[in-house]
Scaffold this motif. Structure first.
Motif, PDB file in Angstrom:
ATOM      1  N   PRO C 104      11.092 -30.492  -7.445  1.00 44.27           N
ATOM      2  CA  PRO C 104      11.674 -30.358  -6.107  1.00 44.27           C
ATOM      3  C   PRO C 104      11.653 -31.693  -5.348  1.00 44.27           C
ATOM      4  O   PRO C 104      10.627 -32.378  -5.356  1.00 44.27           O
ATOM      5  N   TYR C 310       8.407 -23.768  -5.988  1.00 51.74           N
ATOM      6  CA  TYR C 310       9.194 -23.036  -6.987  1.00 51.74           C
ATOM      7  C   TYR C 310      10.316 -23.920  -7.487  1.00 51.74           C
ATOM      8  O   TYR C 310      10.849 -24.761  -6.759  1.00 51.74           O
ATOM      9  N   SER C 311      10.665 -23.743  -8.720  1.00 51.39           N
ATOM     10  CA  SER C 311      11.707 -24.586  -9.272  1.00 51.39           C
ATOM     11  C   SER C 311      12.362 -23.903 -10.465  1.00 51.39           C
ATOM     12  O   SER C 311      12.178 -22.712 -10.698  1.00 51.39           O
ATOM     13  N   VAL C 312      13.136 -24.688 -11.215  1.00 56.52           N
ATOM     14  CA  VAL C 312      13.878 -24.155 -12.345  1.00 56.52           C
ATOM     15  C   VAL C 312      13.513 -24.967 -13.587  1.00 56.52           C
ATOM     16  O   VAL C 312      13.436 -26.189 -13.526  1.00 56.52           O
TER      17      VAL C 312
ATOM     18  N   TYR D 262       9.431 -29.075   3.809  1.00 56.26           N
ATOM     19  CA  TYR D 262      10.686 -29.825   3.728  1.00 56.26           C
ATOM     20  C   TYR D 262      11.373 -29.681   2.364  1.00 56.26           C
ATOM     21  O   TYR D 262      12.581 -29.463   2.286  1.00 56.26           O
ATOM     22  N   ASN D 263      10.594 -29.819   1.293  1.00 58.59           N
ATOM     23  CA  ASN D 263      11.176 -29.784  -0.066  1.00 58.59           C
ATOM     24  C   ASN D 263      12.063 -28.555  -0.284  1.00 58.59           C
ATOM     25  O   ASN D 263      11.665 -27.439   0.033  1.00 58.59           O
ATOM     26  N   ASP D 264      13.249 -28.781  -0.821  1.00 60.42           N
ATOM     27  CA  ASP D 264      14.151 -27.680  -1.148  1.00 60.42           C
ATOM     28  C   ASP D 264      13.829 -27.185  -2.564  1.00 60.42           C
ATOM     29  O   ASP D 264      14.007 -27.926  -3.532  1.00 60.42           O
ATOM     30  N   HIS D 265      13.381 -25.946  -2.678  1.00 62.65           N
ATOM     31  CA  HIS D 265      13.042 -25.409  -4.005  1.00 62.65           C
ATOM     32  C   HIS D 265      14.309 -25.110  -4.789  1.00 62.65           C
ATOM     33  O   HIS D 265      15.296 -24.635  -4.246  1.00 62.65           O
ATOM     34  N   PHE D 266      14.246 -25.389  -6.085  1.00 67.20           N
ATOM     35  CA  PHE D 266      15.386 -25.065  -6.944  1.00 67.20           C
ATOM     36  C   PHE D 266      15.399 -23.574  -7.263  1.00 67.20           C
ATOM     37  O   PHE D 266      14.340 -22.976  -7.494  1.00 67.20           O
TER      38      PHE D 266
END
Lengths: 363, 363, 363, 363
Positions: C104, C310-312, D262-266
């Motif tokens: 992220p 969270y991520s991919v 702030y971080n945009d999670h995928f």
């Protein structure tokens, strides 16, 4: 990619097709403080006017420009200078017959391959008409060169097998004014004009070589490695339609010489470093020595001839077809003649650019 | 202004003096996905290695490069590729004697005029040493060309008065591999080698002409007006040290021909448009036709000779002085030989750039 | 297309990945005659060294540069200046675990989409490591600025909610030397350091705003229309990793002001034209007025945090996954701190470029 | 140096002063095959026409363009597109009175310092009149964007203290069509119009913030390091007259946030990688993520106000003088309103350029 821009600091962008409403050039980077009028430009434009010279094409182009921006009280302001030249005497119908046939020596095939679309009327951007904008911009560049006392002399060196005898630069400069075909030798000019007339009768054409000499360049002009003076001038000249070669100083002949007779020895001339000979043509390491810069450009024969040729028709079913331009139309049999002021303009543009560049080489 | 960058999209920036620690090149704009190893580059570098060919300079340069960036698992990533080549066998002391004398044919005078400072050891940026970086970058460009099946063949066309007889391209390609001086004809090579040896004995030098042929260019490559294929190649070639001229197809000879025997007629070859002859050398309107691109570059004689010359000393009191290079040092008597891989590299760089550019010409 | 070059006349090309052998920069267009040593550059490099400041990342980078070209006897020659900085303390294995997960806030996703290949170790070109090259080049630019007496002051204006009180520029310049986090106010610095430590404990991060003030710019610097001083500085600053905004003078606040309290009135100060206030931040029409140039740059929070996110995962079967950086690793919790010397370097590079450019604006 | 060119591959050169005969733009690098008519351009030009909106300046500019080149049967040919817009309703005499007084907030002082000459009538190149050319070129760029389904929405976010409430993009797009001041909320528009009228009565002005959102950008657009998407857009926006700041996504607010919020999670959205939030505003590492690109530009208050100000007269004897614009003349009290289509045009030009660039990133 944009390919209509030339120059780094003193830069031009040209636009316009030969059969559109107008053509034009925007000069970006001309320093403020230069005196300039439309007359300065029209004077240069008149040199490439075909109607003026018996030996060249019969299309009438009065070519009077309009300066639309960049001046305040006849002085450049640092703003871009937009020059526009209306197209007159445009007879697009003339081209209807050749709409679907690739013209030998012309660019319709390659433009079609590149863009998938082609304005067949008169060559579009590939037309020599575009060079009028170079001459207009060159007229502005020359105003800058004048401040540095730099002088460019450009003339026909040869057409077909007819070559200029060895003449002095001062004699060339004097006689050039009297010639309608930029040939600085009366006798040679007569032979050339005779040749041109006979080519016109036959419906054939020929090539030619142009000589260009730039005097009073300050030593130190031109940048090392990829921006060498020769590299920039070669780029400029080979961008002129129909040009096929360039050489500097002894050029191709130098490939057959020995170092011991080629090398230009340094001498002192009133305390200044000069070279005894000028075989290198005014540069060392791609930078001007202060000796006259001396180059020649070769032009191919005019492509439009009235003799029978062969080509390909690009109708739906491609086929080979005979091809000839209408013999009632007149084309320049020697494109090199009209290229003389263009070679001069391109030289002026390169030098103007380098004069500005050179202001930034030292602290 | 920066003058060490070449190319628009596939661009290179070179750096380094002949007598510094190293020289190098940064390639910016190489597309991602190209397989590349140091060996690919070293192989090309070995072609210009002087130690390898009896006929050329005795300075030993093993020239093994290091790729410092831009690769991931031997594949280009789109990041800049930094290649560094250490300088070995640097004997700067050799130049102490000529520190204060302008060397005829060399650039120390013009650099001094331009910058007010000059690294006299071995020519600095003006040295042919810089061309190793062009060859390294050209090796990368060639990897891209290979994807398009584009092939470049470059060879010595002449040195001094010795010229290659007319040979077929296929024969040239075959014989080129057997020649240590890039001469694709055994008989001519023998004459050339004899000439070179005699020049070495005399302490003299000579010039030469290089031929370069690019096959399988897709039609449509090159951009109109100021970015013509010839304009870009001319720019590239005239930036090579010692080059003094370039011509395309029939070149300077075309200036003496007639349109009726110069124009290349279009024909259909298995349904594809080709031209019967190739006098134009593969372009029309500055754009590739799909026929082989064909150019020649003229090189002046090597400037460093051991014969007595005259020059100027730039000690506090300038004065004219006799001048000769130390005859115990060996210099290339024909700079054109080592220029062969450089001409090829510059061609590859121009074509790589235009292949990328061409992706943007149509929607 | 090449995207690793910055500047027109005074230009830089940077190369190198965070986990490669080295990174480097080539400066092309630096004028001849500037005194320069490796020490000049190392001094600037030490400012961004993370080991030095308790508050920042623990990766050890001694960052000593080597200048490989462009100097002769510690003076610039006009030739390109190649600077190389070896990468030390590279622990690529640390990144094995995140090889297949989009991080992220990081660029691996976009690089993969763009290039189809990505060097996952440490961010490659997207890493802040690249900015060391900007600082090295900025050190050279500053040597040029010094000749013009131009002075740049750069400091932390805020992190998180902690903002600098209104202080005078002279006080800021004095106190800046005593701060390890570029905060020119002792009291604020203490608050900031406390905040940073608590963020480190939490495994979280925050953003910050940097102030940059350039004094003694000559009036007339910057070019109209597309090369405005603000346009060039905005371009420079938004190219710094993690920057998300820029403003000049009153900036975003000016959008809420009225012309009657925003306009800077002209006054005469010892005969020179100045403005009474400096709400515009030192420019009018994109050209310097001679008043201090004043800009602020906003930086986002450091992306690498140890909190759960969270991520991919991009294994063959894409799926959503939880994600957290290893908490045993230390990352800068405030990327803005190390960005201070980078903002200063980019300012210096822009101004150096414009100083050269400006030499060409008038005849 | 030329500073009237914008863009690399899809590039524009603009020319013309506010009080000259005409202004214009040359587009160089537009790909062949795009459908284009003068009507396409006039439609965009009408958006910035002051006569149309009660709230803005009373100068009448019908602004109908002429396309002079680059088209064949309403399709782009790859040749440069020259667009010219005549200047009408030019009343240069209005400026006689202010000929010798530096106008607060205007560029006559800085132009004079830079060029030594200044066309005082209406601001010359510094006039907002120049932006008509950007809008004309932007109209062409938009034709290219349409092929990619890319959509730009631009509106007034605030003027003075009046700010738009949080609204959805779809609602903004719908309501925007009904607003004469580009405000996508009826209620806010009413407040803004009231404010504008009261400013006009007082002879004062105010600033404003513009929002611009670009949808459907393919991931992978923008180039790393110095050609980041934000860097190019920041450059574009800060080149617009009166702009003083730019921010992307959360912008300056992000400097006060923590990485954890702030971080945009995928996430995976129908198998495609997206981000849950869009705090970064559509980019990572300077490259588009595929999320909407979201930026804001701050504009200062209009400089020409009728309230009493102070300034300096530059007659031979410089002196401080009171200054006020003639209150019978009407000026835009909020320059930000007319800047809305300009921000949109500049966005379109940047994206068009990057779409072409992006074709060259992979083999």
């Amino acid at each position: 990619m944009g390919s209509n821009r030339f120059g780094s600091l003193f830069s031009i962008t040209t636009w316009g097709e030969s059969h559109g409403k107008a053509i034009g050039v925007v000069i970006d980077g001309c320093p403020a403080g230069l005196t300039l009028t439309e007359e300065d430009i029209n004077q240069e434009l008149s040199k490439r006017r075909p109607g003026q010279i018996t030996a060249t094409s019969s299309r009438k182009e009065t070519d009077e420009c309009q300066i639309l921006s960049g001046l305040f009280e006849n002085t450049t302001t640092g703003a871009p200078i937009s020059i526009i030249i209306p197209n007159r005497d445009v007879r697009s119908k003339d081209y209807e017959q050749v709409k679907k046939v690739l013209r030998p020596g012309h660019a319709n095939f390659t433009y079609l391959e590149k863009y998938g679309i082609y304005d067949y009327r008169g060559g579009g951007r590939a037309s020599a008409r575009e060079t009028a904008c170079r001459v207009a911009a060159g007229a502005v560049a020359k105003k800058l060169l004048k401040l540095y006392n730099i002088e460019i002399t450009t003339y026909l060196h040869s057409i077909d097998q007819i070559e200029l005898p060895s003449i002095s630069l001062s004699s060339a400069k004097e006689q050039l004014h009297h010639s309608s075909i930029f040939c600085p030798c009366k006798e040679t000019e007569l032979k050339m004009v005779t040749k041109i007339k006979s080519l016109q009768e036959e419906g054939d054409s020929t090539g030619g070589i142009i000589s260009c000499i730039i005097e009073n360049l300050p030593p130190g002009l031109g940048d090392p490695v990829y921006e060498k003076l020769e590299a920039k001038l070669a780029n400029a000249m080979l961008s002129i339609p129909a040009s096929k070669g360039i050489e500097f100083g002894k050029g191709f002949e130098s490939a057959k010489m020995n170092g011991s007779n080629y090398n230009d020895h340094f001498i002192l001339d009133k305390g200044e470093v000069k070279t005894k000979t000028n075989n290198a043509g005014g540069t060392l390491g791609g930078i001007s020595t202060g000796m006259p810069l001396d180059l020649k450009v070769a032009f191919k024969p005019t492509s439009s001839i009235c003799k029978q040729q062969y080509s390909v028709s690009i109708e739906e079913n491609r086929k080979e077809v005979p091809f000839a331009f209408d013999s009632t139309k007149r084309h320049d049999p020697v494109v090199a003649i009209r290229a003389v002021p263009v070679v001069e303009a391109m030289s002026a543009l390169v030098i103007a650019d380098l004069l500005l560049t050179n202001k930034t080489s030292k602290i």
